[in-house]
Design a protein around this motif. Structure first.
Motif, mmCIF file in Angstrom:
data_model
loop_
_atom_site.group_PDB
_atom_site.id
_atom_site.type_symbol
_atom_site.label_atom_id
_atom_site.label_comp_id
_atom_site.label_asym_id
_atom_site.label_seq_id
_atom_site.Cartn_x
_atom_site.Cartn_y
_atom_site.Cartn_z
ATOM 1 N N PHE A 1 -10.073 0.514 -14.792
ATOM 2 C CA PHE A 1 -8.759 0.778 -15.361
ATOM 3 C C PHE A 1 -7.653 0.182 -14.502
ATOM 4 C CE2 PHE A 1 -5.092 3.650 -15.967
ATOM 5 C CZ PHE A 1 -4.818 3.296 -17.267
ATOM 6 N N PHE A 2 -7.742 0.385 -13.163
ATOM 7 C CA PHE A 2 -6.740 -0.177 -12.268
ATOM 8 C C PHE A 2 -6.697 -1.695 -12.379
ATOM 9 C CE2 PHE A 2 -6.931 3.674 -9.242
ATOM 10 C CZ PHE A 2 -5.834 4.239 -9.868
ATOM 11 N N LEU A 3 -7.853 -2.339 -12.448
ATOM 12 C CA LEU A 3 -7.891 -3.791 -12.570
ATOM 13 C C LEU A 3 -7.215 -4.242 -13.861
ATOM 14 C CD1 LEU A 3 -11.510 -4.563 -11.294
ATOM 15 C CD2 LEU A 3 -9.353 -5.050 -10.116
ATOM 16 N N THR A 4 -7.449 -3.495 -14.938
ATOM 17 C CA THR A 4 -6.857 -3.856 -16.214
ATOM 18 C C THR A 4 -5.340 -3.745 -16.174
ATOM 19 O OG1 THR A 4 -8.822 -3.104 -17.391
ATOM 20 C CG2 THR A 4 -6.787 -3.303 -18.673
ATOM 21 N N ILE A 5 -4.797 -2.613 -15.702
ATOM 22 C CA ILE A 5 -3.357 -2.426 -15.706
ATOM 23 C C ILE A 5 -2.683 -3.377 -14.736
ATOM 24 C CG2 ILE A 5 -3.249 -0.617 -13.942
ATOM 25 C CD1 ILE A 5 -1.239 -0.610 -17.203
ATOM 26 N N SER A 6 -3.330 -3.685 -13.597
ATOM 27 C CA SER A 6 -2.752 -4.634 -12.648
ATOM 28 C C SER A 6 -2.694 -6.028 -13.249
ATOM 29 C CB SER A 6 -3.574 -4.652 -11.349
ATOM 30 O OG SER A 6 -3.538 -3.389 -10.721
ATOM 31 N N ALA A 7 -3.756 -6.415 -13.946
ATOM 32 C CA ALA A 7 -3.782 -7.731 -14.580
ATOM 33 C C ALA A 7 -2.684 -7.848 -15.630
ATOM 34 C CB ALA A 7 -5.150 -7.987 -15.198
ATOM 35 N N LEU A 8 -2.466 -6.768 -16.411
ATOM 36 C CA LEU A 8 -1.424 -6.809 -17.423
ATOM 37 C C LEU A 8 -0.039 -6.886 -16.801
ATOM 38 C CD1 LEU A 8 -2.755 -4.293 -20.066
ATOM 39 C CD2 LEU A 8 -2.536 -6.756 -20.281
ATOM 40 N N ALA A 9 0.166 -6.203 -15.668
ATOM 41 C CA ALA A 9 1.455 -6.280 -14.985
ATOM 42 C C ALA A 9 1.723 -7.693 -14.501
ATOM 43 C CB ALA A 9 1.479 -5.301 -13.806
ATOM 44 N N LEU A 10 0.694 -8.346 -13.948
ATOM 45 C CA LEU A 10 0.831 -9.733 -13.521
ATOM 46 C C LEU A 10 1.104 -10.639 -14.716
ATOM 47 C CD1 LEU A 10 -2.024 -9.922 -10.880
ATOM 48 C CD2 LEU A 10 0.424 -10.117 -10.414
ATOM 49 N N ALA A 11 0.440 -10.367 -15.827
ATOM 50 C CA ALA A 11 0.646 -11.180 -17.027
ATOM 51 C C ALA A 11 2.072 -11.057 -17.537
ATOM 52 C CB ALA A 11 -0.342 -10.759 -18.117
ATOM 53 N N ALA A 12 2.638 -9.836 -17.479
ATOM 54 C CA ALA A 12 4.019 -9.638 -17.911
ATOM 55 C C ALA A 12 4.979 -10.452 -17.044
ATOM 56 C CB ALA A 12 4.370 -8.155 -17.845
ATOM 57 N N ARG B 1 0.479 1.935 -7.674
ATOM 58 C CA ARG B 1 1.663 1.270 -8.199
ATOM 59 C C ARG B 1 1.270 0.078 -9.066
ATOM 60 N NH1 ARG B 1 6.573 2.577 -6.791
ATOM 61 N NH2 ARG B 1 6.975 3.849 -4.942
ATOM 62 N N ILE B 2 2.102 -0.212 -10.062
ATOM 63 C CA ILE B 2 1.902 -1.416 -10.849
ATOM 64 C C ILE B 2 2.130 -2.613 -9.945
ATOM 65 C CG2 ILE B 2 2.716 -2.751 -12.830
ATOM 66 C CD1 ILE B 2 1.239 -0.171 -13.525
ATOM 67 N N ALA B 3 1.189 -3.554 -9.947
ATOM 68 C CA ALA B 3 1.239 -4.699 -9.039
ATOM 69 C C ALA B 3 1.970 -5.872 -9.671
ATOM 70 C CB ALA B 3 -0.182 -5.112 -8.643
ATOM 71 N N GLY B 4 2.300 -6.845 -8.815
ATOM 72 C CA GLY B 4 2.878 -8.090 -9.301
ATOM 73 C C GLY B 4 4.311 -8.271 -8.845
ATOM 74 N N PRO B 5 4.799 -9.513 -8.876
ATOM 75 C CA PRO B 5 6.181 -9.783 -8.479
ATOM 76 C C PRO B 5 7.159 -9.175 -9.466
ATOM 77 C CG PRO B 5 5.185 -11.735 -9.450
ATOM 78 C CD PRO B 5 4.080 -10.733 -9.287
ATOM 79 N N ASN B 6 8.314 -8.712 -8.965
ATOM 80 C CA ASN B 6 9.370 -8.146 -9.803
ATOM 81 C C ASN B 6 8.854 -7.007 -10.680
ATOM 82 O OD1 ASN B 6 11.269 -10.218 -8.946
ATOM 83 N ND2 ASN B 6 10.115 -11.610 -10.260
ATOM 84 N N ARG B 7 7.993 -6.193 -10.115
ATOM 85 C CA ARG B 7 7.376 -5.111 -10.882
ATOM 86 C C ARG B 7 8.362 -3.983 -11.144
ATOM 87 N NH1 ARG B 7 5.810 -4.190 -5.522
ATOM 88 N NH2 ARG B 7 6.296 -2.089 -4.804
ATOM 89 N N PRO B 8 8.153 -3.221 -12.213
ATOM 90 C CA PRO B 8 8.968 -2.033 -12.459
ATOM 91 C C PRO B 8 8.558 -0.919 -11.498
ATOM 92 C CG PRO B 8 7.235 -2.201 -14.091
ATOM 93 C CD PRO B 8 7.155 -3.451 -13.277
ATOM 94 N N PRO B 9 9.381 0.115 -11.358
ATOM 95 C CA PRO B 9 9.074 1.213 -10.419
ATOM 96 C C PRO B 9 8.109 2.222 -11.031
ATOM 97 C CG PRO B 9 11.176 1.636 -11.442
ATOM 98 C CD PRO B 9 10.720 0.291 -11.961
ATOM 99 N N TRP B 10 6.930 1.759 -11.408
ATOM 100 C CA TRP B 10 5.972 2.603 -12.112
ATOM 101 C C TRP B 10 4.741 2.867 -11.253
ATOM 102 C CZ3 TRP B 10 5.785 -0.739 -17.181
ATOM 103 C CH2 TRP B 10 7.045 -0.645 -17.833
ATOM 104 N N VAL B 11 4.211 4.056 -11.419
ATOM 105 C CA VAL B 11 2.958 4.454 -10.780
ATOM 106 C C VAL B 11 1.980 4.856 -11.883
ATOM 107 C CG1 VAL B 11 1.826 6.170 -9.316
ATOM 108 C CG2 VAL B 11 4.033 5.204 -8.633
ATOM 109 N N LEU B 12 0.801 4.292 -11.814
ATOM 110 C CA LEU B 12 -0.256 4.663 -12.744
ATOM 111 C C LEU B 12 -1.027 5.849 -12.167
ATOM 112 C CD1 LEU B 12 -2.098 4.083 -15.213
ATOM 113 C CD2 LEU B 12 -3.462 2.675 -13.671
ATOM 114 N N ALA B 13 -1.207 6.889 -12.943
ATOM 115 C CA ALA B 13 -1.982 8.056 -12.520
ATOM 116 C C ALA B 13 -3.174 8.226 -13.453
ATOM 117 C CB ALA B 13 -1.124 9.316 -12.535
ATOM 118 N N VAL B 14 -4.344 8.426 -12.868
ATOM 119 C CA VAL B 14 -5.555 8.714 -13.624
ATOM 120 C C VAL B 14 -5.969 10.142 -13.293
ATOM 121 C CG1 VAL B 14 -7.966 8.126 -13.966
ATOM 122 C CG2 VAL B 14 -6.280 6.314 -13.658
ATOM 123 N N VAL B 15 -6.141 10.959 -14.308
ATOM 124 C CA VAL B 15 -6.432 12.385 -14.139
ATOM 125 C C VAL B 15 -7.805 12.676 -14.739
ATOM 126 C CG1 VAL B 15 -5.601 14.724 -14.584
ATOM 127 C CG2 VAL B 15 -3.971 12.819 -14.448
#
Length: 266
Positions: A245-256, A215-229
């Motif tokens: 990749f997970f660290l990058t997307i989580s950091a961006l979610a927190l930044a948003a 799941r995308i991390a962070g407060p007030n996050r959208p209902p999104w799941v990241l999938a890596v295939v």
């Protein structure tokens, strides 16, 4: 992408958006002395704004938008589900909007600040991520027991149009059977927290594919799941690449979330 501020008392709003060419567009809707609304479109030119168009016809009231209604009703940061954004100067586009209520020191509701993100913007970000030689990331919106793929390195395969305008392709309409399998795996997994990473696999054309979900991390996050295939043949590099990749997307979610908080604090 666009940032908007809408006032509850009058319906006036200010919107700053990015044009298709990468420039900036500014739209301001105001009430005239007669009570009518007029929308002025500006572009930055040096240290000033240049008026390029004025319009008093068919001006949309931002207070009728789903994103505005949700933020006012729930009195917190909200996300719309992926759908058509009708308030962009470039015309209707598929996307999502994050909105938050604006209040005064006594808690009186004054309006809404919102950030609209097109699905093309999200997909463009995924195009910069290299998961493995033959793997790919995708972003899935999960609402209840239903899922929709909303961003992909090949966004054109997620979008179509009918008589009512642009829309997301339904899962069963996807040509890539791997994407159908990913969406089905997400629907079938038990609900999990943002700190959980889940692993699954499926077979496609005599190849085993591994999936990593988070799941995308962070407060007030959208209902999104990241999938890596990624196929089994790439599995040796999976741990390092996917963790990054997970660290990058989580950091961006927190930044948003931090950007929204900063906007609300001003």
């Amino acid at each position: 992408a666009a940032i908007s501020i809408s006032l509850d008392r009058t319906g006036e709003y200010l919107q700053v958006s990015q044009t298709a060419s990468g420039g900036t567009s500014i739209r301001i809707t105001q009430l005239t002395a007669s009570g009518a609304k007029i929308r002025n479109n500006f572009v930055p030119f040096g240290d000033r704004l240049t008026l390029v168009e004025s319009d008093s016809n068919n001006i949309q009231d931002p207070r009728n938008l789903t994103s505005y209604i949700q933020a006012k009703r729930d009195k917190r940061v909200t996300w719309t589900t992926a759908d058509v954004l009708s308030n962009l100067p470039s015309g209707p586009a598929l996307g999502t909007t994050c909105s938050a209520p604006i209040t005064d020191a006594e808690g009186k509701f004054l309006g809404v600040v919102s950030i609209s993100i097109t699905l093309t913007d999200l997909s463009r970000f995924l195009q910069t991520i290299r998961v493995s030689p033959n793997g790919f990331p995708t972003l899935i919106e999960v609402v209840g027991d239903r899922s929709k793929i909303i961003a992909d390195p090949q966004p054109q395969r997620l979008m179509t149009a009918d008589n009512s305008g642009p829309r997301l392709v339904r899962i069963e309409e996807l040509d890539d059977l791997r994407l159908r399998a990913v969406a089905k795996q997400v629907e079938d997994l038990p609900r999990f927290q943002e700190t959980d990473t889940r692993i699954a696999k499926f077979n496609y054309q005599n190849e085993t594919y591994f999936l990593g979900f988070r799941r995308i991390a962070g407060p007030n996050r959208p209902p999104w799941v990241l999938a890596v295939v990624l196929p089994q043949s790439d599995f040796l590099n999976w741990s390092r690449e996917t963790t990054l990749f997970f660290l990058t997307i989580s950091a961006l979610a927190l930044a948003a979330g931090a950007i929204v908080a900063l906007l609300l604090s001003q």
